[in-house]
Scaffold this motif. Structure first.
Motif, PDB file in Angstrom:
ATOM      1  N   VAL A  42       0.514  -1.046   0.099  1.00  0.00           N
ATOM      2  CA  VAL A  42       0.388  -0.512  -0.303  1.00  0.00           C
ATOM      3  C   VAL A  42       0.918   1.066  -0.184  1.00  0.00           C
ATOM      4  N   GLU A  43       0.787   1.987  -1.021  1.00  0.00           N
ATOM      5  CA  GLU A  43       1.695   2.805  -0.777  1.00  0.00           C
ATOM      6  C   GLU A  43       0.535   4.779  -0.675  1.00  0.00           C
ATOM      7  N   LEU A  44       0.917   5.900  -0.032  1.00  0.00           N
ATOM      8  CA  LEU A  44      -0.336   5.967   0.111  1.00  0.00           C
ATOM      9  C   LEU A  44       1.475   7.830   0.209  1.00  0.00           C
ATOM     10  N   GLU A  45       0.472   8.795  -0.296  1.00  0.00           N
ATOM     11  CA  GLU A  45       1.545  10.482  -0.184  1.00  0.00           C
ATOM     12  C   GLU A  45       0.521  11.268  -0.061  1.00  0.00           C
ATOM     13  N   TYR A  46       0.403  12.423   1.527  1.00  0.00           N
ATOM     14  CA  TYR A  46      -0.669  12.927   2.151  1.00  0.00           C
ATOM     15  C   TYR A  46       0.553  14.242   2.372  1.00  0.00           C
ATOM     16  N   MET A  47      -0.198  14.929   2.360  1.00  0.00           N
ATOM     17  CA  MET A  47       0.271  16.550   2.713  1.00  0.00           C
ATOM     18  C   MET A  47       0.109  16.920   4.180  1.00  0.00           C
ATOM     19  N   ILE A  48       0.553  17.156   5.403  1.00  0.00           N
ATOM     20  CA  ILE A  48       0.855  17.776   6.510  1.00  0.00           C
ATOM     21  C   ILE A  48       0.409  19.233   6.331  1.00  0.00           C
ATOM     22  N   PRO A  49      -0.208  19.689   5.908  1.00  0.00           N
ATOM     23  CA  PRO A  49      -0.400  21.588   6.224  1.00  0.00           C
ATOM     24  C   PRO A  49       0.535  22.570   7.398  1.00  0.00           C
ATOM     25  N   HIS A  50       1.511  22.965   6.877  1.00  0.00           N
ATOM     26  CA  HIS A  50       2.119  23.897   7.843  1.00  0.00           C
ATOM     27  C   HIS A  50       1.405  24.738   8.795  1.00  0.00           C
ATOM     28  N   GLY A  51       1.149  25.005   9.781  1.00  0.00           N
ATOM     29  CA  GLY A  51       0.700  25.411  11.117  1.00  0.00           C
ATOM     30  C   GLY A  51      -0.367  24.445  10.897  1.00  0.00           C
ATOM     31  N   SER A  52      -0.509  23.586  10.876  1.00  0.00           N
ATOM     32  CA  SER A  52      -1.796  22.571  11.481  1.00  0.00           C
ATOM     33  C   SER A  52      -1.148  22.143  13.072  1.00  0.00           C
ATOM     34  N   VAL A  53       0.003  21.616  12.916  1.00  0.00           N
ATOM     35  CA  VAL A  53       0.873  20.877  14.073  1.00  0.00           C
ATOM     36  C   VAL A  53       2.116  21.417  14.201  1.00  0.00           C
ATOM     37  N   ILE A  78       7.373  20.390  11.644  1.00  0.00           N
ATOM     38  CA  ILE A  78       6.485  20.549  10.751  1.00  0.00           C
ATOM     39  C   ILE A  78       6.604  22.377  10.400  1.00  0.00           C
ATOM     40  N   THR A  79       7.622  23.103   9.241  1.00  0.00           N
ATOM     41  CA  THR A  79       8.543  24.075   9.404  1.00  0.00           C
ATOM     42  C   THR A  79       7.789  24.630   8.400  1.00  0.00           C
ATOM     43  N   SER A  80       6.968  23.496   7.117  1.00  0.00           N
ATOM     44  CA  SER A  80       6.198  23.961   6.021  1.00  0.00           C
ATOM     45  C   SER A  80       5.689  22.801   5.400  1.00  0.00           C
ATOM     46  N   ASP A  81       4.580  23.151   4.417  1.00  0.00           N
ATOM     47  CA  ASP A  81       4.092  21.801   3.741  1.00  0.00           C
ATOM     48  C   ASP A  81       5.057  20.978   3.722  1.00  0.00           C
ATOM     49  N   THR A  82       4.236  19.792   4.585  1.00  0.00           N
ATOM     50  CA  THR A  82       5.678  18.776   4.756  1.00  0.00           C
ATOM     51  C   THR A  82       4.149  17.302   3.962  1.00  0.00           C
ATOM     52  N   ILE A  83       5.162  17.089   2.492  1.00  0.00           N
ATOM     53  CA  ILE A  83       4.335  15.815   2.014  1.00  0.00           C
ATOM     54  C   ILE A  83       4.869  14.484   2.711  1.00  0.00           C
ATOM     55  N   ILE A  84       4.349  13.610   2.775  1.00  0.00           N
ATOM     56  CA  ILE A  84       4.128  11.906   3.910  1.00  0.00           C
ATOM     57  C   ILE A  84       4.563  10.940   3.124  1.00  0.00           C
TER      58      ILE A  84
END
Length: 95
Positions: A42-53, A78-84
């Motif tokens: 299973v492959e996932l890619e998503y973004m944790i937005p800057h400022g959310s945590v 999380i110092t900027s929008d972060t792609i996981i």
């Protein structure tokens, strides 16, 4: 030995259960750049937005009914929008 086709079926079932990412029990992410199965992974890619945590310390993959499919303790500032990018491989364990 479990056939690769069946392992891929199990990976597809798992992918279909994952509907959201929950970060630190507070931030819900429901959009994925990638949500697919390749071979029996299973492959996932998503973004944790800057400022959310400030720091991601717990990442959970959950179903629509909030059942935890996977839980991972992490430390990701999380110092900027972060792609996981996250992968889960379904495999046979022999004893």
């Amino acid at each position: 030995m479990i056939p690769t086709t069946y392992l891929t079926e199990l990976a597809t079932y798992t992918k279909d259960k994952i509907m959201k990412v929950v970060v630190n029990n507070t931030v819900e992410i429901t959009s994925f750049y990638i949500r697919q199965v390749s071979d029996h992974t299973v492959e996932l890619e998503y973004m944790i937005p800057h400022g959310s945590v400030v720091t991601a310390e717990l990442i959970e993959l959950r179903s629509n009914s909030d059942v935890v499919v996977s839980s991972n303790a992490v430390y990701i500032p999380i110092t900027s929008d972060t792609i996981i990018k996250q992968k889960m491989k379904v495999s046979e364990v022999t004893v």
